[in-house]
Design a protein around this motif. Structure first.
Motif, PDB file in Angstrom:
ATOM      1  N   ALA A 198       0.832  -1.207   0.000  1.00 14.51           N
ATOM      2  CA  ALA A 198       0.000   0.000   0.000  1.00 14.51           C
ATOM      3  C   ALA A 198       0.867   1.259   0.000  1.00 14.51           C
ATOM      4  O   ALA A 198       0.602   2.216  -0.733  1.00 14.51           O
ATOM      5  CB  ALA A 198      -0.933  -0.005   1.207  1.00 14.51           C
ATOM      6  N   TRP A 199       1.935   1.264   0.823  1.00  8.81           N
ATOM      7  CA  TRP A 199       2.820   2.424   0.867  1.00  8.81           C
ATOM      8  C   TRP A 199       3.559   2.619  -0.447  1.00  8.81           C
ATOM      9  O   TRP A 199       3.798   3.745  -0.883  1.00  8.81           O
ATOM     10  CB  TRP A 199       3.811   2.282   2.024  1.00  8.81           C
ATOM     11  CG  TRP A 199       3.215   2.658   3.348  1.00  8.81           C
ATOM     12  CD1 TRP A 199       2.845   1.830   4.362  1.00  8.81           C
ATOM     13  CD2 TRP A 199       2.912   3.984   3.789  1.00  8.81           C
ATOM     14  NE1 TRP A 199       2.329   2.542   5.433  1.00  8.81           N
ATOM     15  CE2 TRP A 199       2.359   3.872   5.094  1.00  8.81           C
ATOM     16  CE3 TRP A 199       3.046   5.248   3.233  1.00  8.81           C
ATOM     17  CZ2 TRP A 199       1.943   4.968   5.832  1.00  8.81           C
ATOM     18  CZ3 TRP A 199       2.644   6.353   3.973  1.00  8.81           C
ATOM     19  CH2 TRP A 199       2.095   6.210   5.249  1.00  8.81           C
ATOM     20  N   LEU A 200       3.953   1.514  -1.089  1.00  6.01           N
ATOM     21  CA  LEU A 200       4.634   1.619  -2.379  1.00  6.01           C
ATOM     22  C   LEU A 200       3.715   2.219  -3.444  1.00  6.01           C
ATOM     23  O   LEU A 200       4.149   2.983  -4.307  1.00  6.01           O
ATOM     24  CB  LEU A 200       5.132   0.235  -2.825  1.00  6.01           C
ATOM     25  CG  LEU A 200       6.359  -0.306  -2.082  1.00  6.01           C
ATOM     26  CD1 LEU A 200       6.650  -1.734  -2.520  1.00  6.01           C
ATOM     27  CD2 LEU A 200       7.574   0.588  -2.321  1.00  6.01           C
ATOM     28  N   ILE A 201       2.419   1.869  -3.378  1.00  9.72           N
ATOM     29  CA  ILE A 201       1.455   2.426  -4.328  1.00  9.72           C
ATOM     30  C   ILE A 201       1.294   3.932  -4.107  1.00  9.72           C
ATOM     31  O   ILE A 201       1.206   4.723  -5.048  1.00  9.72           O
ATOM     32  CB  ILE A 201       0.098   1.705  -4.208  1.00  9.72           C
ATOM     33  CG1 ILE A 201       0.237   0.250  -4.687  1.00  9.72           C
ATOM     34  CG2 ILE A 201      -0.977   2.431  -5.010  1.00  9.72           C
ATOM     35  CD1 ILE A 201      -0.992  -0.596  -4.434  1.00  9.72           C
ATOM     36  N   MET A 202       1.280   4.322  -2.836  1.00  6.40           N
ATOM     37  CA  MET A 202       1.083   5.743  -2.513  1.00  6.40           C
ATOM     38  C   MET A 202       2.353   6.563  -2.623  1.00  6.40           C
ATOM     39  O   MET A 202       2.285   7.802  -2.653  1.00  6.40           O
ATOM     40  CB  MET A 202       0.529   5.875  -1.089  1.00  6.40           C
ATOM     41  CG  MET A 202      -0.880   5.358  -0.910  1.00  6.40           C
ATOM     42  SD  MET A 202      -1.562   5.781   0.716  1.00  6.40           S
ATOM     43  CE  MET A 202      -0.428   4.912   1.807  1.00  6.40           C
ATOM     44  N   LEU A 203       3.512   5.916  -2.665  1.00  7.90           N
ATOM     45  CA  LEU A 203       4.787   6.638  -2.621  1.00  7.90           C
ATOM     46  C   LEU A 203       4.939   7.695  -3.715  1.00  7.90           C
ATOM     47  O   LEU A 203       5.359   8.830  -3.416  1.00  7.90           O
ATOM     48  CB  LEU A 203       5.944   5.633  -2.675  1.00  7.90           C
ATOM     49  CG  LEU A 203       7.341   6.220  -2.470  1.00  7.90           C
ATOM     50  CD1 LEU A 203       7.434   6.890  -1.106  1.00  7.90           C
ATOM     51  CD2 LEU A 203       8.404   5.124  -2.617  1.00  7.90           C
ATOM     52  N   PRO A 204       4.635   7.412  -4.996  1.00  7.27           N
ATOM     53  CA  PRO A 204       4.776   8.474  -6.016  1.00  7.27           C
ATOM     54  C   PRO A 204       3.923   9.708  -5.714  1.00  7.27           C
ATOM     55  O   PRO A 204       4.397  10.846  -5.869  1.00  7.27           O
ATOM     56  CB  PRO A 204       4.315   7.783  -7.310  1.00  7.27           C
ATOM     57  CG  PRO A 204       4.535   6.329  -7.063  1.00  7.27           C
ATOM     58  CD  PRO A 204       4.248   6.125  -5.614  1.00  7.27           C
ATOM     59  N   SER A 205       2.686   9.475  -5.258  1.00 11.01           N
ATOM     60  CA  SER A 205       1.819  10.616  -4.935  1.00 11.01           C
ATOM     61  C   SER A 205       2.362  11.395  -3.752  1.00 11.01           C
ATOM     62  O   SER A 205       2.315  12.633  -3.740  1.00 11.01           O
ATOM     63  CB  SER A 205       0.399  10.121  -4.628  1.00 11.01           C
ATOM     64  OG  SER A 205      -0.158   9.477  -5.749  1.00 11.01           O
ATOM     65  N   LEU A 206       2.889  10.690  -2.759  1.00 11.89           N
ATOM     66  CA  LEU A 206       3.450  11.367  -1.587  1.00 11.89           C
ATOM     67  C   LEU A 206       4.672  12.194  -1.964  1.00 11.89           C
ATOM     68  O   LEU A 206       4.859  13.310  -1.461  1.00 11.89           O
ATOM     69  CB  LEU A 206       3.816  10.332  -0.516  1.00 11.89           C
ATOM     70  CG  LEU A 206       2.647   9.599   0.143  1.00 11.89           C
ATOM     71  CD1 LEU A 206       3.160   8.514   1.085  1.00 11.89           C
ATOM     72  CD2 LEU A 206       1.756  10.576   0.912  1.00 11.89           C
ATOM     73  N   ILE A 207       5.506  11.649  -2.857  1.00  9.89           N
ATOM     74  CA  ILE A 207       6.689  12.392  -3.296  1.00  9.89           C
ATOM     75  C   ILE A 207       6.276  13.653  -4.062  1.00  9.89           C
ATOM     76  O   ILE A 207       6.835  14.742  -3.854  1.00  9.89           O
ATOM     77  CB  ILE A 207       7.591  11.494  -4.166  1.00  9.89           C
ATOM     78  CG1 ILE A 207       8.194  10.371  -3.311  1.00  9.89           C
ATOM     79  CG2 ILE A 207       8.699  12.312  -4.812  1.00  9.89           C
ATOM     80  CD1 ILE A 207       8.978   9.357  -4.110  1.00  9.89           C
ATOM     81  N   LEU A 208       5.295  13.521  -4.946  1.00  5.76           N
ATOM     82  CA  LEU A 208       4.819  14.680  -5.702  1.00  5.76           C
ATOM     83  C   LEU A 208       4.209  15.726  -4.783  1.00  5.76           C
ATOM     84  O   LEU A 208       4.436  16.931  -4.958  1.00  5.76           O
ATOM     85  CB  LEU A 208       3.803  14.226  -6.754  1.00  5.76           C
ATOM     86  CG  LEU A 208       4.354  13.429  -7.931  1.00  5.76           C
ATOM     87  CD1 LEU A 208       3.212  12.920  -8.804  1.00  5.76           C
ATOM     88  CD2 LEU A 208       5.325  14.263  -8.746  1.00  5.76           C
ATOM     89  N   MET A 209       3.434  15.278  -3.791  1.00  5.79           N
ATOM     90  CA  MET A 209       2.838  16.219  -2.835  1.00  5.79           C
ATOM     91  C   MET A 209       3.923  16.927  -2.030  1.00  5.79           C
ATOM     92  O   MET A 209       3.840  18.140  -1.791  1.00  5.79           O
ATOM     93  CB  MET A 209       1.881  15.483  -1.903  1.00  5.79           C
ATOM     94  CG  MET A 209       1.242  16.389  -0.853  1.00  5.79           C
ATOM     95  SD  MET A 209      -0.014  15.564   0.130  1.00  5.79           S
ATOM     96  CE  MET A 209      -1.336  15.457  -1.069  1.00  5.79           C
ATOM     97  N   LEU A 210       4.943  16.161  -1.613  1.00  7.38           N
ATOM     98  CA  LEU A 210       6.044  16.765  -0.860  1.00  7.38           C
ATOM     99  C   LEU A 210       6.752  17.818  -1.703  1.00  7.38           C
ATOM    100  O   LEU A 210       7.084  18.899  -1.210  1.00  7.38           O
ATOM    101  CB  LEU A 210       7.031  15.675  -0.432  1.00  7.38           C
ATOM    102  CG  LEU A 210       8.291  16.150   0.317  1.00  7.38           C
ATOM    103  CD1 LEU A 210       7.894  16.746   1.659  1.00  7.38           C
ATOM    104  CD2 LEU A 210       9.257  14.994   0.508  1.00  7.38           C
TER     105      LEU A 210
END
Length: 303
Positions: free
Chosen positions: A21-33
């Protein structure tokens, strides 16, 4: 198999599932950061410095905030922004609900009405402003003046009257966004069971009673969410008063975001003060959001 091994196996499976689940969300989290949090923190840092364009020259603490808030144009922009918010709630909050109810009750060509309702939202914002500036033009060739001349009313000046300019800008913003919001309400209304309406009709409930006791309670949570989103959106209003009135007459339509733009790009190129205004707006919206969340949780606990 011992209980300890079973627990370890379950923990390993849970860890693997969470990792996916975290790997799926990781790109979005990086973009948000990168695109949200980093610029926000940079704005906070820049607001504490004397700047030369985007270069940080010297740490000055809260001097930018004190300087900005001590100006008359900031007080005027703050009051105007709250006035924008007030008029948006008066003019534009319930209109999408009513529009959704009307389209939802349409028996034929419902898809066409949905498209018509959403069409203004598809138009570029600048094109909408130019369109409405022609409508409210003070010249005799202005569309509204032409319409009023048919009933003997002389040409009026609309965008140069301080008492009219903010409601007119909110009417334009509501025209552009109400249709899209109405479609969201329609999606929520579609989830209300028709049996509830039928039972209420059998019990003799009028249309208004069914709306008040069945429909509105069913979309209450959505209305609360869209309320805070509307406040956040209106609080950041900028290009409408900038293009229509340039903040006039006499700063009567100047918004906080337009004031921020003036500090950054209006000649002084003072990014420190512009960042201070942006941080103040963010703080106000954060407080409003927290207040809404508090009452929303309190209401949920009562339910």
């Amino acid at each position: 198999m011992s209980q300890t091994k079973v627990m370890r196996k379950l923990s390993g499976a849970r860890f693997a599932e969470n990792s996916k689940a975290w790997l799926i969300m990781l790109p979005s989290l990086i973009l948000m950061l990168f695109f949200v949090w980093e610029p926000l923190f940079e704005s906070v840092r820049m607001s504490l410095y004397k700047t030369r364009n985007v270069e940080l020259v010297r740490y000055i603490g809260f001097d930018n905030y004190i300087s900005v808030m001590g100006k008359d144009d900031f007080i005027q922009a703050l009051l105007n922004t709250f006035s924008y918010t007030f008029w948006s709630l008066i003019i534009g909050f319930l209109l999408p609900v009513v529009l959704a109810m009307i389209i939802g009750e349409t028996r034929r060509s419902k898809g066409i009405f949905r498209t018509i309702a959403y069409l203004p939202n598809m138009l570029p914002g600048l094109a909408v402003i130019i369109l409405w500036s022609s409508f409210f033009s003070a010249e005799k060739s202005g569309v509204l003046n032409i319409l009023l001349s048919t009933i003997g009313v002389s040409p009026q000046t609309y965008l140069t009257r301080a008492e009219w300019v903010i409601p007119i800008i909110i009417i334009i913003a509501t025209w552009k966004g109400a249709g899209a919001t109405a479609l969201i309400y329609m999606a929520s209304m579609a989830g209300v069971s028709p049996e509830l309406y039928e039972a209420a009709a059998i019990d003799g409930a009028t249309v208004l009673q069914r709306v008040w006791h069945i429909l509105l309670p069913s979309i209450r949570k959505l209305m609360g969410t869209l309320l805070i989103l509307q406040i956040i959106s209106v609080f950041q209003i900028m290009y409408e008063p900038m293009v229509l009135t340039k903040g006039g007459p006499d700063n009567a339509s100047l918004s906080l975001m337009q004031l921020m733009w003036q500090y950054a790009f209006g000649g002084s190129m003072n990014y420190g003060k512009a960042s201070a205004v942006a941080v103040i707006v963010t703080g106000i919206l954060l407080v409003m959001t927290l207040i809404h969340s508090y009452f929303d949780r309190k209401e949920s606990s009562w339910d």
